[in-house]
Design a protein around this motif. Structure first.
Motif, PDB file in Angstrom:
ATOM      1  N   GLU A 107     -45.285  10.963   1.196  1.00 47.62           N
ATOM      2  CA  GLU A 107     -46.093  12.159   1.486  1.00 47.62           C
ATOM      3  C   GLU A 107     -47.571  11.895   1.212  1.00 47.62           C
ATOM      4  O   GLU A 107     -48.434  12.324   1.982  1.00 47.62           O
ATOM      5  CB  GLU A 107     -45.602  13.348   0.661  1.00 47.62           C
ATOM      6  N   ARG A 112     -50.782  14.067   2.352  1.00 50.80           N
ATOM      7  CA  ARG A 112     -50.569  15.190   1.428  1.00 50.80           C
ATOM      8  C   ARG A 112     -50.915  14.671   0.037  1.00 50.80           C
ATOM      9  O   ARG A 112     -50.058  14.179  -0.673  1.00 50.80           O
ATOM     10  CB  ARG A 112     -49.117  15.649   1.506  1.00 50.80           C
ATOM     11  N   THR A 114     -52.697  16.194  -2.686  1.00 50.36           N
ATOM     12  CA  THR A 114     -52.952  17.021  -3.860  1.00 50.36           C
ATOM     13  C   THR A 114     -51.643  17.416  -4.525  1.00 50.36           C
ATOM     14  O   THR A 114     -50.606  17.559  -3.871  1.00 50.36           O
ATOM     15  CB  THR A 114     -53.723  18.307  -3.512  1.00 50.36           C
ATOM     16  N   ALA A 117     -50.281  20.562  -2.960  1.00 50.47           N
ATOM     17  CA  ALA A 117     -49.571  20.375  -1.687  1.00 50.47           C
ATOM     18  C   ALA A 117     -48.194  19.761  -1.918  1.00 50.47           C
ATOM     19  O   ALA A 117     -47.232  20.112  -1.222  1.00 50.47           O
ATOM     20  CB  ALA A 117     -50.391  19.499  -0.746  1.00 50.47           C
ATOM     21  N   GLU A 120     -45.387  22.204  -2.830  1.00 54.05           N
ATOM     22  CA  GLU A 120     -44.882  23.041  -1.738  1.00 54.05           C
ATOM     23  C   GLU A 120     -43.700  22.416  -1.000  1.00 54.05           C
ATOM     24  O   GLU A 120     -43.035  23.088  -0.213  1.00 54.05           O
ATOM     25  CB  GLU A 120     -46.007  23.325  -0.740  1.00 54.05           C
TER      26      GLU A 120
END
Length: 170
Positions: A107, A112, A114, A117, A120
């Motif tokens: 990821e 992605r 952070t 993020a 999630e």
């Protein structure tokens, strides 16, 4: 000739081989054994150095989904690898030994980057679990945080990670 000089010479020779080979990327070796251009360059280099035990080379040129491009190579004499303390690699391998951590790395490579993020994502765990995994990956050198809450795979670890994943394929 010390190891750094040998690796630098190997890099120079590989670059020269690539220049002679044309404009585009080369295809993977065929099943019949043809096309082992990197292997042939490594064998030439080892013969010059008198490294009768052989050697190991891994290299790659990768464009990630984020558009970033990584080029990297590394070579060692087989005796160097065989004589090393393999236990020292345990932490690095252990950090990659969980599916959740591999997914986090994928990821992050996909952009992605952070912690927010990553939390999630479905099936990845609680915020505390995610931070635990990020700390483990960071401690083993597979991640670093260029700024608070942001993570990236260090450039020098992208190709080695992909090599390890490729080597694990059945």
């Amino acid at each position: 000739m010390d190891l750094e000089e040998r690796v630098a010479e190997l890099e120079r020779r590989l670059a020269a081989l690539e220049e002679r080979g044309g404009d585009g990327p080369r295809a993977a070796p065929e099943a019949d054994g043809g096309g082992f251009w990197a292997l042939e360059g490594l064998k030439e280099r080892l013969a010059e150095d008198g490294a009768g035990g052989g050697g190991v080379l891994f290299t790659g040129a990768v464009r990630m989904p984020t558009g970033l491009r990584y080029e990297w190579q590394y070579g060692l004499a087989a005796d160097t690898v065989l004589d090393a303390d393999w236990a020292a690699a345990a932490e690095s391998f252990a950090a990659l030994g969980q599916a959740v951590r591999l997914r986090l790395l994928r990821e992050i490579l996909d952009g992605r980057d952070t912690a927010a993020a990553l939390t999630e994502l479905d099936g990845i765990g609680t915020t505390g679990q995610i931070y635990h995994h990020l700390r483990q990956l960071s401690a083993a050198g597979w991640l670093h945080a260029p700024s608070r809450g942001h993570y990236e795979v260090p450039a020098a670890r992208v190709v080695p990670l992909l090599v390890m994943l490729a080597a694990a394929q059945p």
